[in-house]
Motif scaffolding. Structure first.
Motif, PDB file in Angstrom:
ATOM      1  N   ALA A 114       0.995  -1.404   0.028  1.00  0.00           N
ATOM      2  CA  ALA A 114      -0.038   0.042   0.124  1.00  0.00           C
ATOM      3  C   ALA A 114       0.840   1.116   0.134  1.00  0.00           C
ATOM      4  CB  ALA A 114      -0.873   0.056   1.291  1.00  0.00           C
ATOM      5  N   LYS A 115       0.497   2.245  -0.676  1.00  0.00           N
ATOM      6  CA  LYS A 115       1.223   3.577  -0.864  1.00  0.00           C
ATOM      7  C   LYS A 115       0.282   4.635  -0.149  1.00  0.00           C
ATOM      8  CE  LYS A 115       3.537   4.788  -4.224  1.00  0.00           C
ATOM      9  NZ  LYS A 115       4.161   5.395  -5.473  1.00  0.00           N
ATOM     10  N   VAL A 116       0.723   5.309   0.966  1.00  0.00           N
ATOM     11  CA  VAL A 116      -0.139   6.092   1.783  1.00  0.00           C
ATOM     12  C   VAL A 116       0.472   7.559   1.317  1.00  0.00           C
ATOM     13  CG1 VAL A 116      -0.710   6.842   4.104  1.00  0.00           C
ATOM     14  CG2 VAL A 116      -0.611   4.415   3.533  1.00  0.00           C
ATOM     15  N   LEU A 117      -0.441   8.469   1.018  1.00  0.00           N
ATOM     16  CA  LEU A 117       0.044   9.763   0.774  1.00  0.00           C
ATOM     17  C   LEU A 117      -0.761  10.738   1.619  1.00  0.00           C
ATOM     18  CD1 LEU A 117       0.163   9.763  -3.225  1.00  0.00           C
ATOM     19  CD2 LEU A 117       2.290   9.630  -1.722  1.00  0.00           C
ATOM     20  N   LYS A 118      -0.042  11.348   2.654  1.00  0.00           N
ATOM     21  CA  LYS A 118      -0.729  12.210   3.473  1.00  0.00           C
ATOM     22  C   LYS A 118      -0.477  13.564   2.732  1.00  0.00           C
ATOM     23  CE  LYS A 118      -0.127   9.288   7.299  1.00  0.00           C
ATOM     24  NZ  LYS A 118       0.282   9.261   8.687  1.00  0.00           N
ATOM     25  N   PHE A 119      -1.338  14.265   3.051  1.00  0.00           N
ATOM     26  CA  PHE A 119      -1.051  15.904   2.159  1.00  0.00           C
ATOM     27  C   PHE A 119      -2.072  17.015   2.945  1.00  0.00           C
ATOM     28  CE2 PHE A 119      -4.094  13.799  -0.405  1.00  0.00           C
ATOM     29  CZ  PHE A 119      -5.252  14.763  -0.532  1.00  0.00           C
ATOM     30  N   ASP A 120      -1.645  17.987   2.835  1.00  0.00           N
ATOM     31  CA  ASP A 120      -2.551  19.268   2.869  1.00  0.00           C
ATOM     32  C   ASP A 120      -2.183  20.301   1.779  1.00  0.00           C
ATOM     33  OD1 ASP A 120      -0.014  20.571   3.706  1.00  0.00           O
ATOM     34  OD2 ASP A 120      -0.343  20.614   5.660  1.00  0.00           O
ATOM     35  N   ASP A 121      -2.521  21.665   2.011  1.00  0.00           N
ATOM     36  CA  ASP A 121      -2.266  22.640   0.992  1.00  0.00           C
ATOM     37  C   ASP A 121      -0.891  22.679   0.593  1.00  0.00           C
ATOM     38  OD1 ASP A 121      -5.165  22.921   0.708  1.00  0.00           O
ATOM     39  OD2 ASP A 121      -5.030  24.803   2.276  1.00  0.00           O
ATOM     40  N   VAL A 175       5.243   3.500   2.163  1.00  0.00           N
ATOM     41  CA  VAL A 175       4.919   2.329   1.434  1.00  0.00           C
ATOM     42  C   VAL A 175       4.964   1.354   2.513  1.00  0.00           C
ATOM     43  CG1 VAL A 175       5.603   0.674  -0.226  1.00  0.00           C
ATOM     44  CG2 VAL A 175       5.953   2.803  -1.013  1.00  0.00           C
ATOM     45  N   ILE A 176       3.929   0.646   2.376  1.00  0.00           N
ATOM     46  CA  ILE A 176       3.794  -0.545   3.644  1.00  0.00           C
ATOM     47  C   ILE A 176       3.592  -1.785   2.614  1.00  0.00           C
ATOM     48  CG2 ILE A 176       2.072  -1.476   5.092  1.00  0.00           C
ATOM     49  CD1 ILE A 176       0.841   1.569   5.455  1.00  0.00           C
ATOM     50  N   ARG A 177       4.483  -2.759   3.195  1.00  0.00           N
ATOM     51  CA  ARG A 177       4.464  -4.122   2.397  1.00  0.00           C
ATOM     52  C   ARG A 177       3.676  -5.282   3.399  1.00  0.00           C
ATOM     53  NH1 ARG A 177       6.474  -2.696  -2.104  1.00  0.00           N
ATOM     54  NH2 ARG A 177       8.149  -1.442  -2.223  1.00  0.00           N
TER      55      ARG A 177
END
Length: 126
Positions: A15-22, A29-31
C-alpha cells in the motif's frame, strides 16, 4: 507534522499512503507481512496485520480516500468496517484504479475531498 488528508493505493501485497495538506505531501509504502508456516489461516493473519499497519498510518488523518484493485478494496473495506470503525468513519470514498502516479493520486483525492465537503455543507475555497 499532522496532515489533514490521505490517499491510499493498495493491492494485496503493498500500500502507498500519501498524506497531504495545501502545502505538504508525505509518502510511505507498507508491504504485506509474510510467514513461512504450514498453519491454516496464516494468509488471514498476514492480511490482517498488513491492514492493521495500514490503518495505523491513517490514525492522524481527518479524511481518507482509498484506491486500488477491486478485490483489494473489497477486502480492505471488509476489514476496516469490522475491525476499525473509527478509521472507516474517516474514509470518504473508495475507487478502483490501476497504477496512477503519486501526483495523479493526490489530484484524484482532492476532487473527492472537495465533493465530500460540499455534500456535508462545509464551505470550501474556490
Amino acid at each position: 507534522m499532522t496532515l489533514s488528508h490521505a490517499v491510499v493505493w493498495t493491492d494485496h501485497h503493498a500500500a502507498k499512503v500519501l498524506k497531504f495538506d495545501d502545502e505538504n505531501t508525505t509518502a510511505r509504502v507498507i508491504r504485506e507481512h509474510t510467514y513461512s508456516t504450514g498453519q491454516h489461516g496464516s494468509a488471514v493473519r498476514s492480511e490482517h496485520e498488513f491492514y492493521a499497519e495500514l490503518c495505523d498510518q491513517l490514525d492522524d488523518v481527518g479524511q481518507v480516500f482509498v484506491t486500488g484493485s477491486h478485490t483489494a478494496l473489497a477486502d480492505f473495506r471488509h476489514y476496516v468496517d469490522k475491525h476499525r470503525p473509527r478509521t472507516a468513519a474517516r474514509i470518504v470514498a473508495y475507487e478502483t484504479v490501476d497504477h496512477p502516479s503519486e501526483n495523479q493520486l493526490v489530484a484524484l483525492a482532492r476532487k473527492h475531498f472537495v465533493a465530500a465537503e460540499r455534500m456535508a455543507g462545509t464551505p470550501t475555497s474556490p
